[in-house]
Write a protein that holds these residues in place. Structure first.
Motif, PDB file in Angstrom:
ATOM      1  N   GLY A 136      27.821  79.760  27.929  1.00  0.00           N
ATOM      2  CA  GLY A 136      28.367  79.620  26.592  1.00  0.00           C
ATOM      3  C   GLY A 136      28.841  80.948  26.033  1.00  0.00           C
ATOM      4  N   ARG A 137      29.783  80.875  25.115  1.00  0.00           N
ATOM      5  CA  ARG A 137      30.305  82.095  24.489  1.00  0.00           C
ATOM      6  C   ARG A 137      29.271  82.668  23.521  1.00  0.00           C
ATOM      7  NH1 ARG A 137      35.293  79.687  20.938  1.00  0.00           N
ATOM      8  NH2 ARG A 137      35.258  81.788  20.055  1.00  0.00           N
ATOM      9  N   VAL A 138      29.418  83.951  23.224  1.00  0.00           N
ATOM     10  CA  VAL A 138      28.429  84.631  22.376  1.00  0.00           C
ATOM     11  C   VAL A 138      29.061  85.233  21.127  1.00  0.00           C
ATOM     12  CG1 VAL A 138      26.848  85.132  24.281  1.00  0.00           C
ATOM     13  CG2 VAL A 138      28.675  86.767  23.736  1.00  0.00           C
ATOM     14  N   ASP A 139      30.338  84.903  20.879  1.00  0.00           N
ATOM     15  CA  ASP A 139      31.072  85.541  19.772  1.00  0.00           C
ATOM     16  C   ASP A 139      31.125  84.693  18.508  1.00  0.00           C
ATOM     17  OD1 ASP A 139      32.661  83.617  20.970  1.00  0.00           O
ATOM     18  OD2 ASP A 139      34.534  84.741  20.712  1.00  0.00           O
ATOM     19  N   LEU A 140      30.352  83.613  18.465  1.00  0.00           N
ATOM     20  CA  LEU A 140      30.266  82.786  17.261  1.00  0.00           C
ATOM     21  C   LEU A 140      29.067  83.234  16.433  1.00  0.00           C
ATOM     22  CD1 LEU A 140      30.966  79.344  18.982  1.00  0.00           C
ATOM     23  CD2 LEU A 140      32.567  80.666  17.588  1.00  0.00           C
ATOM     24  N   PRO A 141      29.013  82.878  15.124  1.00  0.00           N
ATOM     25  CA  PRO A 141      27.856  83.276  14.308  1.00  0.00           C
ATOM     26  C   PRO A 141      26.535  82.862  14.958  1.00  0.00           C
ATOM     27  CG  PRO A 141      29.573  82.335  12.924  1.00  0.00           C
ATOM     28  CD  PRO A 141      30.036  82.136  14.345  1.00  0.00           C
ATOM     29  N   GLY A 142      25.606  83.804  15.026  1.00  0.00           N
ATOM     30  CA  GLY A 142      24.311  83.519  15.663  1.00  0.00           C
ATOM     31  C   GLY A 142      24.306  83.757  17.154  1.00  0.00           C
ATOM     32  N   GLY A 143      25.479  84.059  17.726  1.00  0.00           N
ATOM     33  CA  GLY A 143      25.551  84.338  19.151  1.00  0.00           C
ATOM     34  C   GLY A 143      25.088  85.747  19.467  1.00  0.00           C
ATOM     35  N   SER A 144      24.524  85.930  20.662  1.00  0.00           N
ATOM     36  CA  SER A 144      24.027  87.247  21.067  1.00  0.00           C
ATOM     37  C   SER A 144      24.025  87.330  22.584  1.00  0.00           C
ATOM     38  CB  SER A 144      22.613  87.471  20.532  1.00  0.00           C
ATOM     39  OG  SER A 144      21.979  88.530  21.220  1.00  0.00           O
ATOM     40  N   ALA A 145      24.795  88.291  23.120  1.00  0.00           N
ATOM     41  CA  ALA A 145      24.814  88.481  24.576  1.00  0.00           C
ATOM     42  C   ALA A 145      23.438  88.903  25.090  1.00  0.00           C
ATOM     43  CB  ALA A 145      25.872  89.521  24.954  1.00  0.00           C
ATOM     44  N   LYS A 146      22.727  89.729  24.294  1.00  0.00           N
ATOM     45  CA  LYS A 146      21.391  90.166  24.715  1.00  0.00           C
ATOM     46  C   LYS A 146      20.433  88.978  24.813  1.00  0.00           C
ATOM     47  CE  LYS A 146      21.165  95.014  23.337  1.00  0.00           C
ATOM     48  NZ  LYS A 146      20.460  96.030  22.537  1.00  0.00           N
ATOM     49  N   HIS A 150      18.539  87.179  28.296  1.00  0.00           N
ATOM     50  CA  HIS A 150      17.114  86.870  28.499  1.00  0.00           C
ATOM     51  C   HIS A 150      16.887  85.374  28.701  1.00  0.00           C
ATOM     52  CE1 HIS A 150      15.623  90.943  28.141  1.00  0.00           C
ATOM     53  NE2 HIS A 150      16.469  91.123  27.142  1.00  0.00           N
ATOM     54  N   SER A 151      17.687  84.553  28.055  1.00  0.00           N
ATOM     55  CA  SER A 151      17.568  83.107  28.283  1.00  0.00           C
ATOM     56  C   SER A 151      17.946  82.752  29.720  1.00  0.00           C
ATOM     57  CB  SER A 151      18.459  82.339  27.300  1.00  0.00           C
ATOM     58  OG  SER A 151      17.961  82.455  25.977  1.00  0.00           O
ATOM     59  N   LEU A 152      18.999  83.376  30.221  1.00  0.00           N
ATOM     60  CA  LEU A 152      19.442  83.080  31.588  1.00  0.00           C
ATOM     61  C   LEU A 152      18.483  83.643  32.629  1.00  0.00           C
ATOM     62  CD1 LEU A 152      23.307  83.690  31.314  1.00  0.00           C
ATOM     63  CD2 LEU A 152      22.124  81.493  31.415  1.00  0.00           C
ATOM     64  N   PHE A 153      18.055  84.897  32.451  1.00  0.00           N
ATOM     65  CA  PHE A 153      17.308  85.557  33.523  1.00  0.00           C
ATOM     66  C   PHE A 153      15.791  85.472  33.373  1.00  0.00           C
ATOM     67  CE2 PHE A 153      21.537  87.378  33.966  1.00  0.00           C
ATOM     68  CZ  PHE A 153      21.738  87.159  35.327  1.00  0.00           C
ATOM     69  N   THR A 193      21.803  94.344  35.027  1.00  0.00           N
ATOM     70  CA  THR A 193      21.001  94.826  33.903  1.00  0.00           C
ATOM     71  C   THR A 193      21.484  94.154  32.618  1.00  0.00           C
ATOM     72  OG1 THR A 193      22.470  96.661  33.355  1.00  0.00           O
ATOM     73  CG2 THR A 193      20.762  97.078  35.024  1.00  0.00           C
ATOM     74  N   GLU A 194      20.633  94.249  31.608  1.00  0.00           N
ATOM     75  CA  GLU A 194      21.011  93.686  30.304  1.00  0.00           C
ATOM     76  C   GLU A 194      22.311  94.317  29.797  1.00  0.00           C
ATOM     77  OE1 GLU A 194      19.411  94.651  26.058  1.00  0.00           O
ATOM     78  OE2 GLU A 194      18.010  93.210  26.957  1.00  0.00           O
ATOM     79  N   GLN A 195      22.433  95.640  29.926  1.00  0.00           N
ATOM     80  CA  GLN A 195      23.630  96.323  29.433  1.00  0.00           C
ATOM     81  C   GLN A 195      24.874  95.902  30.209  1.00  0.00           C
ATOM     82  OE1 GLN A 195      23.734  98.171  26.556  1.00  0.00           O
ATOM     83  NE2 GLN A 195      25.931  97.838  26.900  1.00  0.00           N
ATOM     84  N   GLU A 196      24.733  95.736  31.520  1.00  0.00           N
ATOM     85  CA  GLU A 196      25.867  95.272  32.338  1.00  0.00           C
ATOM     86  C   GLU A 196      26.304  93.879  31.903  1.00  0.00           C
ATOM     87  OE1 GLU A 196      24.987  97.660  36.540  1.00  0.00           O
ATOM     88  OE2 GLU A 196      24.082  95.701  36.177  1.00  0.00           O
ATOM     89  N   PHE A 197      25.332  93.038  31.591  1.00  0.00           N
ATOM     90  CA  PHE A 197      25.650  91.678  31.132  1.00  0.00           C
ATOM     91  C   PHE A 197      26.346  91.726  29.783  1.00  0.00           C
ATOM     92  CE2 PHE A 197      24.701  87.668  28.971  1.00  0.00           C
ATOM     93  CZ  PHE A 197      25.050  86.724  29.944  1.00  0.00           C
ATOM     94  N   VAL A 198      25.840  92.520  28.849  1.00  0.00           N
ATOM     95  CA  VAL A 198      26.451  92.655  27.526  1.00  0.00           C
ATOM     96  C   VAL A 198      27.887  93.156  27.659  1.00  0.00           C
ATOM     97  CG1 VAL A 198      26.361  93.948  25.354  1.00  0.00           C
ATOM     98  CG2 VAL A 198      24.262  92.954  26.297  1.00  0.00           C
ATOM     99  N   ASP A 199      28.100  94.142  28.529  1.00  0.00           N
ATOM    100  CA  ASP A 199      29.459  94.674  28.743  1.00  0.00           C
ATOM    101  C   ASP A 199      30.374  93.590  29.314  1.00  0.00           C
ATOM    102  OD1 ASP A 199      28.541  97.098  27.853  1.00  0.00           O
ATOM    103  OD2 ASP A 199      28.332  97.993  29.856  1.00  0.00           O
ATOM    104  N   MET A 200      29.860  92.824  30.262  1.00  0.00           N
ATOM    105  CA  MET A 200      30.651  91.765  30.883  1.00  0.00           C
ATOM    106  C   MET A 200      31.064  90.701  29.864  1.00  0.00           C
ATOM    107  SD  MET A 200      29.583  89.219  34.016  1.00  0.00           S
ATOM    108  CE  MET A 200      28.493  88.185  33.018  1.00  0.00           C
ATOM    109  N   MET A 201      30.145  90.404  28.940  1.00  0.00           N
ATOM    110  CA  MET A 201      30.419  89.367  27.934  1.00  0.00           C
ATOM    111  C   MET A 201      31.318  89.879  26.818  1.00  0.00           C
ATOM    112  SD  MET A 201      28.976  86.626  29.057  1.00  0.00           S
ATOM    113  CE  MET A 201      28.910  85.491  27.653  1.00  0.00           C
ATOM    114  N   GLY A 202      31.612  91.188  26.840  1.00  0.00           N
ATOM    115  CA  GLY A 202      32.559  91.730  25.871  1.00  0.00           C
ATOM    116  C   GLY A 202      31.985  91.907  24.489  1.00  0.00           C
TER     117      GLY A 202
END
Length: 202
Positions: A136-146, A150-153, A193-202
């Protein structure tokens, strides 16, 4: 537990009618559009709908709540973090029972604060947390790549590989998958890593 998977609307949403085959009790997951089709399945299989369960609060997963309540008298279940009108609040680890069937609630924020997956009988209803081939996308209100990381991994990655995945949208090359297959083929489920995932998700 028998799963009726119905693609609805123009956003390729999946709504599910999940039937306890022993008793004919059922739940409806994420009703939005095309309610007549759901009602036909319910009628044809002589089902008694106990609950309407929303994997999260977004309109394309909840739009049909009122219509389904009117036709089934079922109670609406949502995660306790949801701010929408509902009858029953659930949290991580709670169990939703209908007939002899049980689905356990896993809180999986990231797409939204109230996102949850439902797991039982070798199945996972993942809402917009995990799709076939994507997440799912993380750019909507309440969304968070971080939080999604953690939910995925921390949550989904450790589940049984054989769990059959029933996603919230038909965005992949198939309508269902397995956790094991997604761990192998889904880009977002590759270890990083968490940071790599956050970067990937933009």
């Amino acid at each position: 537990m028998k799963v009726h998977q119905i693609q609805v609307g123009n956003m390729q949403n999946f709504t599910y009618v999940v039937e306890d085959e022993d008793t004919g009790e059922a739940i409806v997951i994420d009703p939005s559009w095309d309610l007549i089709e759901l009602e036909l399945i319910i009628k044809r299989n002589d089902l008694k709908v106990k609950y309407i369960v929303n994997t999260h609060h977004h309109f394309d997963h909840t739009l049909g709540n009122e219509g389904m309540v009117n036709s089934t008298n079922a109670k609406i279940i949502q995660h306790e973090a949801s701010e929408l009108q509902h009858d029953v609040s659930v949290k991580d680890g709670d169990v939703i029972e209908f007939g002899n069937s049980k689905l356990t609630v896993y809180h999986t924020p990231g797409h939204s604060k109230d996102s949850m997956c439902l797991i039982g009988d070798g199945k996972i209803f993942s809402g917009d947390t995990l799709f076939v081939g994507n997440c799912g996308r993380v750019d909507l209100p309440g969304g968070s790549a971080k939080e999604l990381y953690h939910s995925l991994f921390d949550v989904l990655y450790s589940l049984d590989d054989n769990l059959v995945l029933y996603p919230g949208h038909n965005y992949g090359h198939a309508e269902t998958s397995t956790i094991g297959r997604e761990k192998t083929t889904n880009l977002v489920m590759q270890k990083r890593t968490e940071q790599e995932f956050v970067d990937m998700m933009g």
